[in-house]
Motif scaffolding. Structure first.
Motif, PDB file in Angstrom:
ATOM      1  N   ARG A  28       0.817  -1.215   0.000  1.00 31.04           N
ATOM      2  CA  ARG A  28       0.000   0.000   0.000  1.00 31.04           C
ATOM      3  C   ARG A  28       0.856   1.274   0.000  1.00 31.04           C
ATOM      4  O   ARG A  28       0.582   2.220  -0.729  1.00 31.04           O
ATOM      5  N   GLU A  32       1.015   4.046  -2.948  1.00 32.05           N
ATOM      6  CA  GLU A  32       0.677   5.449  -2.683  1.00 32.05           C
ATOM      7  C   GLU A  32       1.804   6.368  -3.145  1.00 32.05           C
ATOM      8  O   GLU A  32       1.557   7.431  -3.732  1.00 32.05           O
ATOM      9  N   GLN A  35       1.589   6.726  -6.854  1.00 30.69           N
ATOM     10  CA  GLN A  35       0.462   7.583  -7.236  1.00 30.69           C
ATOM     11  C   GLN A  35       0.782   9.056  -6.978  1.00 30.69           C
ATOM     12  O   GLN A  35       0.423   9.920  -7.779  1.00 30.69           O
ATOM     13  N   ARG A  36       1.462   9.332  -5.891  1.00 35.04           N
ATOM     14  CA  ARG A  36       1.813  10.732  -5.605  1.00 35.04           C
ATOM     15  C   ARG A  36       2.890  11.249  -6.554  1.00 35.04           C
ATOM     16  O   ARG A  36       2.898  12.433  -6.889  1.00 35.04           O
TER      17      ARG A  36
END
Length: 111
Positions: A28, A32, A35-36
């Motif tokens: 996870r 993340e 994605q950032r």
């Protein structure tokens, strides 16, 4: 011997990771981070948004880039961007994580 109240609930719990050659590859936090990086175009800005050090973010990117057969994050003078492989892996991770969550809910209900 102690007894638990009747309102206490036994729960199954587990974290989901995709492994590669027996090593944790995508979880996870790394997803993340990817994605950032996509949103900001920058490893540094992504790290700040996640309240992590640049070194920790860079080490995570380096680890996944090294583990995969081709880079998932490409960096250059204009910033950083995700490759098509990274986008596919993010989608696969989310799909598999949702299945894992559904399995864990069923398991918890059976306890």
């Amino acid at each position: 011997m102690t007894t638990r109240s009747k309102t206490a609930q036994l729960k199954a719990d587990g974290r989901f990771w995709l492994t590669l050659d027996g090593r944790n590859f995508l979880g996870r936090g790394r997803v993340e981070l990817l994605q950032r990086i996509r949103e900001t175009g920058s490893i540094s800005k992504a790290a700040k948004a996640m309240k992590m050090s640049y070194k920790a973010a860079w080490d995570a990117v380096d680890a996944i880039n090294t583990a995969w057969q081709s880079p998932l994050v490409e960096s250059g003078p204009a910033g950083s961007r995700l490759t098509e492989d990274a986008e596919r892996l993010i989608a696969a991770f989310h799909k598999a994580e949702a299945r894992h969550a559904a399995f864990m809910e069923k398991l918890a209900a059976s306890l």
